[in-house]
Design a protein around this motif. Structure first.
Motif, short mmCIF file in Angstrom:
data_model
loop_
_atom_site.label_atom_id
_atom_site.label_comp_id
_atom_site.label_asym_id
_atom_site.label_seq_id
_atom_site.Cartn_x
_atom_site.Cartn_y
_atom_site.Cartn_z
N ASP A 40 0.99 -1.10 -0.10
CA ASP A 40 -0.06 -0.01 -0.10
C ASP A 40 0.85 1.26 -0.08
O ASP A 40 0.54 2.54 0.34
N GLY A 41 2.22 1.06 -0.14
CA GLY A 41 3.19 2.26 -0.29
C GLY A 41 3.63 2.90 1.09
O GLY A 41 4.36 3.82 1.11
N THR A 42 3.14 1.92 2.28
CA THR A 42 3.79 2.37 3.43
C THR A 42 5.22 2.29 3.63
O THR A 42 5.68 1.19 3.06
N THR A 43 6.12 3.06 4.06
CA THR A 43 7.26 3.02 4.12
C THR A 43 7.82 2.83 5.58
O THR A 43 7.13 3.47 6.45
N THR A 44 8.66 1.69 5.70
CA THR A 44 9.36 1.85 7.06
C THR A 44 10.95 1.89 6.72
O THR A 44 11.30 0.93 5.88
N ARG A 45 11.61 2.76 7.41
CA ARG A 45 12.99 2.96 7.39
C ARG A 45 13.59 2.32 8.38
O ARG A 45 13.51 2.76 9.66
N ALA A 46 14.12 1.10 8.44
CA ALA A 46 14.75 0.45 9.52
C ALA A 46 16.11 0.29 9.50
O ALA A 46 16.66 -0.34 8.55
N GLY A 47 17.01 0.66 10.43
CA GLY A 47 18.22 0.31 10.53
C GLY A 47 18.53 -0.48 11.39
O GLY A 47 17.65 -1.47 11.60
N GLU A 48 19.67 -0.68 12.13
CA GLU A 48 19.97 -1.83 13.21
C GLU A 48 19.05 -1.31 14.27
O GLU A 48 18.90 -0.03 14.57
N GLU A 49 18.31 -2.62 14.96
CA GLU A 49 17.27 -1.95 15.75
C GLU A 49 17.68 -1.21 17.00
O GLU A 49 18.86 -1.75 17.67
N ARG A 50 17.32 0.03 17.03
CA ARG A 50 17.82 1.02 18.10
C ARG A 50 16.57 1.32 19.08
O ARG A 50 15.81 2.24 18.64
N TRP A 51 16.51 0.72 20.19
CA TRP A 51 15.37 1.15 21.00
C TRP A 51 15.99 2.03 21.93
O TRP A 51 17.08 2.04 22.63
N ILE A 52 15.32 3.19 22.37
CA ILE A 52 15.74 4.16 23.44
C ILE A 52 14.89 4.52 24.49
O ILE A 52 13.65 4.16 24.25
N ALA A 53 15.25 4.56 25.72
CA ALA A 53 14.31 4.70 26.69
C ALA A 53 13.85 6.20 26.72
O ALA A 53 14.77 7.02 26.78
N ARG A 107 11.49 2.77 19.17
CA ARG A 107 12.54 2.19 18.32
C ARG A 107 12.67 3.57 17.27
O ARG A 107 12.01 3.36 16.23
N VAL A 108 13.60 4.04 17.44
CA VAL A 108 13.70 5.41 16.80
C VAL A 108 14.40 5.14 15.39
O VAL A 108 14.39 5.92 14.50
N ASP A 109 15.07 3.84 15.15
CA ASP A 109 15.35 3.89 13.65
C ASP A 109 14.32 3.50 12.79
O ASP A 109 14.88 3.26 11.54
N ALA A 110 13.28 3.11 13.24
CA ALA A 110 12.24 2.67 12.29
C ALA A 110 11.08 3.43 12.20
O ALA A 110 9.96 2.88 12.46
N PRO A 111 11.30 4.63 11.50
CA PRO A 111 10.03 5.54 11.37
C PRO A 111 9.08 4.78 10.20
O PRO A 111 9.60 4.25 9.57
N THR A 112 7.80 4.84 10.54
CA THR A 112 6.88 4.35 9.46
C THR A 112 5.89 5.50 9.15
O THR A 112 5.21 6.14 9.98
N THR A 113 5.90 5.67 7.79
CA THR A 113 5.02 6.63 7.37
C THR A 113 3.87 6.13 6.19
O THR A 113 4.60 5.43 5.30
N ILE A 114 2.73 6.30 6.39
CA ILE A 114 1.62 5.66 5.38
C ILE A 114 1.71 6.72 4.15
O ILE A 114 1.98 7.89 4.54
N PRO A 115 1.28 6.10 3.09
CA PRO A 115 1.55 7.09 1.92
C PRO A 115 0.56 8.41 2.34
O PRO A 115 -0.34 8.19 2.59
#
Lengths: 406, 132
Positions: free
Chosen positions: B6-19, B115-123
């Protein structure tokens, strides 16, 4: 033949009307006529970032191009007249264009002072992109600037000029700044910020006229004094652009008179934005609201109805002003409300004042008070009963008041 | 970056979870603003007891969405009063037309982890059928 909706005016009300008409009736032909050559652009930056950050007005379109898809946008078209019997508008060289519904979103021009003609070099009024670019160029050369009017536009320009390094004097006929939107105590906070930036104020100053003397302008004031400046900017309010409506015999009373569906006395003609005058739940008498959010919301309602839909306009008025790092925001309507206002001190130099009637908030205005203004908007919209003591007490969570009587 | 059907993008790097913050600090009425790095700020919201994270900056104007009132799953920008769906990031009302990035969230021992390395944006569907 499909229904044709014509929208006159490329400001926020016109753009919102065209988009809403397009969405309401997919088969309608929507024509948006703008007298300006630029694609619809945002006006709020004209007195802010366009002056202070060299922003190009076309860099802030009202909407991305995609949203105008399917709309027949015609730039540089100044409508010369309306033939109501024939349901058509005179587009000058573009000929006549017939309509099934017409939305007038012609906006407003700057109110002018006869003694300060815009035709005199060095005298500036600010309404559109061309005005702003001329003013920006002139500010770049000016060492001294006189601003006539301590309203929102006057003070935003004063801030821009002061940041740019000019010696700025603000001349205000009243005794306080921004008297239409806030009580003197809050206005004083903003005035003090201007004074820290080097801006001078003269209260109760009537400007009689202006003369070019050598390469400067000499303003003659009511008290017999003269003020000399390289540049004069006048911000004393706006005047709805009702010429088209008047010429075609529509009811006009400091704005085109419309009802809550944005319809004028002619059921095929709608008006929205700065040019419309109407009654609303939130104000005592008929009003013409002069702010951005209103133009969008009322334009949207007008567009829906012009396309055959059914929308009632009932948004709570709101405005903002940015001066230096200070953001002033207001919501509701202030005229004729109980004074003194109820004040609440906020953290970090913020402040807010509430105006009440019959135990309900009707207007709130503040600086550094985004959250509180957001809550005030809900208190107003939902007509929630509140105690003045609770509003004033920093120990009482404002958001809790939303639930108190829910 | 992954792009779904559906065009949703997820940019994921190495899993980086921040408190990000303590779960107890997140109110129902407003988001909690957390600065991550490089000036980027995340907004943590609570909707029906569940936590969500989005970008804090409005996609339209210069404003922090954590200053905007939350009503159910909707946050209203405090500047121009456009709205977003907190859960999906979808821009709901004008003048907001560009969708907001959302981030995976989990709660660990009362701490909100984002998880700041993995923003998801729907189109961003500019020709949405509903009125603005």
């Amino acid at each position: 033949m499909s229904r044709r909706v014509i929208v006159v005016g490329g400001g926020p009300a016109g753009v919102a009307a065209a988009i809403a008409a397009r969405r309401t009736a997919a088969d309608a032909e929507v024509v948006l006529l703008s007298a300006e050559a630029l694609k619809p652009y945002e006006k709020p930056p004209l007195s802010k970032a366009v002056l202070t950050e060299n922003l190009d007005p076309s860099a802030t379109p009202i909407v991305p191009d995609d949203l105008l898809a399917g709309i027949d946008l015609r730039l540089g078209v100044r409508v010369a007249g309306i033939d109501r019997a024939g349901r058509r508008v005179d587009c000058g060289a573009g000929g006549w264009l017939t309509y099934d519904a017409l939305v007038l979103a012609t906006g407003a021009g700057a109110r002018t002072l006869p003694g300060l003609p815009a035709t005199l070099p060095g005298v500036h009024y600010l309404r559109d992109a061309a005005d702003a670019l001329r003013l920006r160029d002139a500010l770049g050369q000016a060492r001294s600037v006189a601003v006539v009017g301590a309203g929102l536009i006057g003070l935003e320009v004063a801030a821009a000029a002061a940041v740019g390094g000019a010696a700025v004097t603000v001349l205000e006929a009243a005794a306080t700044a921004m008297a239409r939107v806030c009580a003197p105590s809050l206005a004083q906070r903003i005035v003090e910020r201007h004074v820290r930036a080097g801006v001078m104020f003269r209260w109760g100053a009537a400007v009689r006229g202006v003369k070019a003397v050598a390469d400067k302008l000499a303003l003659s004031l009511g008290d017999g004094e003269t003020l000399s400046a390289d540049l004069v900017v006048v911000g004393i309010g706006i005047q709805p652009d009702t010429a088209l409506a008047e010429a075609t015999g529509l009811a006009v009373a400091r704005g085109i008179v419309v009802d809550a569906t944005c319809r004028s006395a002619d059921s095929a003609i709608f008006a929205a934005g700065d040019v419309a005058r109407f009654r609303t739940l939130w104000c005592d008498g008929p009003v013409a609201l002069e702010n951005w959010r209103h133009a969008l919301d009322q334009g949207e309602a007008a567009g829906i109805n012009a396309a055959g839909g059914d929308a009632t306009y009932a948004a709570v008025p709101s405005f903002w002003s940015d001066q230096y790092e200070v953001r002033l925001q207001g919501v509701g309507w202030a005229d004729g409300l109980e004074t003194p206002a109820v004040r609440r001190a906020l953290a970090k130099d913020g402040a807010i004042e509430f105006h009440l009637r019959d135990g309900q908030v009707r207007y709130a205005v503040g600086i550094g008070a985004s959250r509180e203004i957001a809550i005030a908007k809900r208190l107003i919209e939902r007509r929630i009963a509140v105690q003045a003591e609770a509003l004033a007490d920093p120990g009482v969570a404002l958001a809790g008041l939303l639930r108190a009587s829910a | 970056m992954t792009v779904s059907d559906d065009g949703t993008t997820t940019r994921a790097g190495e899993e980086r979870w921040i408190a990000a913050c303590a779960a107890a600090d997140v109110e129902d009425d407003f988001g909690t603003r957390v600065e991550v790095d490089g000036g980027q700020a995340i907004a943590v919201f609570r909707v029906d007891g569940a936590y969500h994270a989005t970008d804090d900056r409005c996609t339209h104007g210069e404003a922090s969405l954590c200053e905007g009132l939350v009503d159910g799953n909707v946050v209203e920008c405090p500047f121009h009063a456009g709205t977003f769906d907190i859960v999906t990031g979808k821009a709901l009302t004008f003048p907001c037309v560009v969708n907001l990035a959302t981030y995976p969230v989990r709660v660990e021992d009362g701490t909100i982890m984002v998880r700041v390395d993995a923003p998801t944006t729907i189109p961003t569907l500019l020709d949405r059928s509903e009125p603005a």
